[in-house]
Design a protein around this motif. Structure first.
Motif, PDB file in Angstrom:
ATOM      1  N   ASN A   5       0.808  -1.212   0.000  1.00  0.00           N
ATOM      2  CA  ASN A   5       0.000   0.000   0.000  1.00  0.00           C
ATOM      3  C   ASN A   5       0.847   1.269   0.000  1.00  0.00           C
ATOM      4  N   SER A   6       2.051   1.207   0.575  1.00  0.00           N
ATOM      5  CA  SER A   6       2.878   2.407   0.736  1.00  0.00           C
ATOM      6  C   SER A   6       3.399   2.975  -0.575  1.00  0.00           C
ATOM      7  N   TYR A   7       3.447   2.166  -1.623  1.00  0.00           N
ATOM      8  CA  TYR A   7       4.180   2.568  -2.820  1.00  0.00           C
ATOM      9  C   TYR A   7       3.360   3.394  -3.798  1.00  0.00           C
ATOM     10  N   ARG A   8       2.032   3.461  -3.619  1.00  0.00           N
ATOM     11  CA  ARG A   8       1.188   4.126  -4.606  1.00  0.00           C
ATOM     12  C   ARG A   8      -0.010   4.783  -3.925  1.00  0.00           C
ATOM     13  N   ASN A   9      -0.375   5.933  -4.428  1.00  0.00           N
ATOM     14  CA  ASN A   9      -1.579   6.616  -3.969  1.00  0.00           C
ATOM     15  C   ASN A   9      -2.790   5.663  -4.013  1.00  0.00           C
ATOM     16  N   PRO A  10      -3.655   5.673  -2.999  1.00  0.00           N
ATOM     17  CA  PRO A  10      -4.774   4.729  -2.973  1.00  0.00           C
ATOM     18  C   PRO A  10      -5.697   4.830  -4.186  1.00  0.00           C
ATOM     19  N   ASP A  11      -5.982   6.049  -4.640  1.00  0.00           N
ATOM     20  CA  ASP A  11      -6.865   6.193  -5.791  1.00  0.00           C
ATOM     21  C   ASP A  11      -6.209   5.657  -7.062  1.00  0.00           C
ATOM     22  N   LEU A  12      -4.886   5.831  -7.161  1.00  0.00           N
ATOM     23  CA  LEU A  12      -4.156   5.257  -8.287  1.00  0.00           C
ATOM     24  C   LEU A  12      -4.208   3.735  -8.227  1.00  0.00           C
ATOM     25  N   GLN A  13      -4.041   3.157  -7.045  1.00  0.00           N
ATOM     26  CA  GLN A  13      -4.147   1.710  -6.906  1.00  0.00           C
ATOM     27  C   GLN A  13      -5.500   1.217  -7.406  1.00  0.00           C
ATOM     28  N   ALA A  14      -6.557   1.939  -7.029  1.00  0.00           N
ATOM     29  CA  ALA A  14      -7.904   1.544  -7.455  1.00  0.00           C
ATOM     30  C   ALA A  14      -8.029   1.582  -8.965  1.00  0.00           C
ATOM     31  N   ASP A  15      -7.473   2.621  -9.587  1.00  0.00           N
ATOM     32  CA  ASP A  15      -7.556   2.764 -11.035  1.00  0.00           C
ATOM     33  C   ASP A  15      -6.755   1.672 -11.731  1.00  0.00           C
ATOM     34  N   MET A  16      -5.567   1.386 -11.223  1.00  0.00           N
ATOM     35  CA  MET A  16      -4.749   0.314 -11.785  1.00  0.00           C
ATOM     36  C   MET A  16      -5.474  -1.031 -11.684  1.00  0.00           C
ATOM     37  N   ALA A  17      -6.076  -1.282 -10.518  1.00  0.00           N
ATOM     38  CA  ALA A  17      -6.800  -2.533 -10.327  1.00  0.00           C
ATOM     39  C   ALA A  17      -7.984  -2.639 -11.276  1.00  0.00           C
ATOM     40  N   ARG A  18      -8.734  -1.541 -11.422  1.00  0.00           N
ATOM     41  CA  ARG A  18      -9.877  -1.529 -12.333  1.00  0.00           C
ATOM     42  C   ARG A  18      -9.431  -1.790 -13.772  1.00  0.00           C
ATOM     43  N   THR A  19      -8.282  -1.215 -14.163  1.00  0.00           N
ATOM     44  CA  THR A  19      -7.785  -1.410 -15.515  1.00  0.00           C
ATOM     45  C   THR A  19      -7.397  -2.867 -15.752  1.00  0.00           C
ATOM     46  N   LEU A  20      -6.710  -3.477 -14.793  1.00  0.00           N
ATOM     47  CA  LEU A  20      -6.374  -4.893 -14.917  1.00  0.00           C
ATOM     48  C   LEU A  20      -7.627  -5.763 -14.937  1.00  0.00           C
ATOM     49  N   ASP A  21      -8.625  -5.369 -14.175  1.00  0.00           N
ATOM     50  CA  ASP A  21      -9.902  -6.069 -14.195  1.00  0.00           C
ATOM     51  C   ASP A  21     -10.484  -6.085 -15.606  1.00  0.00           C
ATOM     52  N   HIS A  22     -10.431  -4.962 -16.290  1.00  0.00           N
ATOM     53  CA  HIS A  22     -10.978  -4.886 -17.652  1.00  0.00           C
ATOM     54  C   HIS A  22     -10.097  -5.607 -18.661  1.00  0.00           C
ATOM     55  N   ILE A  23      -8.787  -5.442 -18.557  1.00  0.00           N
ATOM     56  CA  ILE A  23      -7.882  -6.130 -19.484  1.00  0.00           C
ATOM     57  C   ILE A  23      -8.132  -7.637 -19.446  1.00  0.00           C
ATOM     58  N   SER A  24      -8.358  -8.160 -18.243  1.00  0.00           N
ATOM     59  CA  SER A  24      -8.477  -9.609 -18.059  1.00  0.00           C
ATOM     60  C   SER A  24      -9.903 -10.125 -18.169  1.00  0.00           C
ATOM     61  N   GLY A  25     -10.868  -9.240 -18.346  1.00  0.00           N
ATOM     62  CA  GLY A  25     -12.247  -9.699 -18.377  1.00  0.00           C
ATOM     63  C   GLY A  25     -12.766 -10.152 -17.028  1.00  0.00           C
ATOM     64  N   GLY A  26     -12.284  -9.494 -15.955  1.00  0.00           N
ATOM     65  CA  GLY A  26     -12.821  -9.765 -14.618  1.00  0.00           C
ATOM     66  C   GLY A  26     -12.137 -10.884 -13.871  1.00  0.00           C
ATOM     67  N   ARG A  27     -10.790 -10.951 -13.951  1.00  0.00           N
ATOM     68  CA  ARG A  27     -10.067 -12.041 -13.280  1.00  0.00           C
ATOM     69  C   ARG A  27      -9.034 -11.544 -12.279  1.00  0.00           C
ATOM     70  N   PHE A  28      -8.988 -10.251 -12.039  1.00  0.00           N
ATOM     71  CA  PHE A  28      -7.972  -9.682 -11.154  1.00  0.00           C
ATOM     72  C   PHE A  28      -8.407  -9.760  -9.695  1.00  0.00           C
ATOM     73  N   ILE A  29      -7.475 -10.156  -8.828  1.00  0.00           N
ATOM     74  CA  ILE A  29      -7.658 -10.164  -7.374  1.00  0.00           C
ATOM     75  C   ILE A  29      -6.765  -9.077  -6.784  1.00  0.00           C
ATOM     76  N   PHE A  30      -7.351  -8.174  -6.009  1.00  0.00           N
ATOM     77  CA  PHE A  30      -6.577  -7.100  -5.395  1.00  0.00           C
ATOM     78  C   PHE A  30      -6.034  -7.580  -4.052  1.00  0.00           C
TER      79      PHE A  30
END
Length: 260
Positions: free
Chosen positions: A81-106
């Protein structure tokens, strides 16, 4: 706790001591073998072996995994958690979720490897301050998921690792879909009792949370016992340079025997 979940096998491909071409090949092989989840870790240097050996960054690696796979779930075990702004983490996670078609685990945690902080210029603080920062970040991450356009394709599963009873397990009760535990035996029984108490406080059923644990140095008998205690997600960590898949194949056979 009661459990009706199937047993799942995860493999953590530790992003150290290997060329990326090897990691890419093993990701494809493990998906073909039927592994349920693939993890890496969120560090900047090897955690063991040659301290300045080959190493790759977690999130950019996961974008590659999202494109090269089609079935397996994947994520970090765990994000720092320390390495990235929380809102950026959320955006990155959402993007991976879309790239993978809903297979990302945060998968996320508070961070602990001091060299990462020192060499990359982050404030290390204390274990307590890092956990407090995680507690502040998780609601921001969840809130940002509700604001992003497009929204995530699903409710992105949150995995939290660690067993601290006053802070970590409280966060698990409030936010996690998966708890990654390192406890077994009587210690696990105790911590599940503590987690159940936190769940009751926040009005949640503990059975909504999948219990995850490590397979390192475990026998089949150990895994059978862990299964009886409610653990259903079992993670095997493997490292470069070649990532021997022999143990992964054996544990997949055990999974299949458990799931009938």
């Amino acid at each position: 706790m009661t459990q009706s979940r199937p047993v799942r096998i995860a493999v953590q491909l530790q992003p150290q001591h290997a060329e990326y071409s090897v990691i890419r090949d093993r990701v494809k092989e493990l998906e073909q073998l039927g592994v349920d989840v693939l993890f890496n870790w969120d560090h900047f240097f090897p955690l063991y072996g040659e301290p300045d050996g080959l190493h790759f960054e977690a999130w950019t690696e996961l974008a590659s995994w999202a494109e090269m796979t089609s079935r397996v779930e994947f994520g970090t075990l765990v994000n720092c958690n320390s390495y990235r702004n929380p809102d950026l983490q959320a955006d990155m996670a959402r993007t991976l979720d879309h790239i993978s078609g809903g297979r990302f685990i945060f998968g996320t945690g508070s961070g602990w490897f001091e060299r990462d902080y020192q060499e990359y210029g982050y404030e290390f603080g204390t274990a307590g301050s890092r956990l407090d920062a995680l507690a502040e970040a998780l609601p921001r991450i969840e809130s940002r998921w509700g604001k992003l356009n497009p929204a995530p394709t699903r409710k992105i599963p949150v995995l939290i690792g660690g067993g601290g009873e006053k802070k970590t397990l409280k966060l698990v009760a409030k936010h996690a879909d998966i708890w990654h535990s390192f406890a077994t035996g009587d210690e696990l029984v105790h911590k599940l009792s503590v987690l159940a108490g936190h769940c009751e406080t926040v009005g949640r059923d503990i059975n909504e949370i999948e219990i995850s644990n490590e397979l390192r140095d475990k026998s089949v008998e150990d895994a059978d016992s862990m299964r009886e205690q409610g653990i259903t997600l079992f993670t095997l960590g493997i490292t470069g340079p070649e990532y021997d898949l022999t143990a992964a194949k054996q544990w997949l056979a055990w999974r299949d025997s458990q799931n009938g």
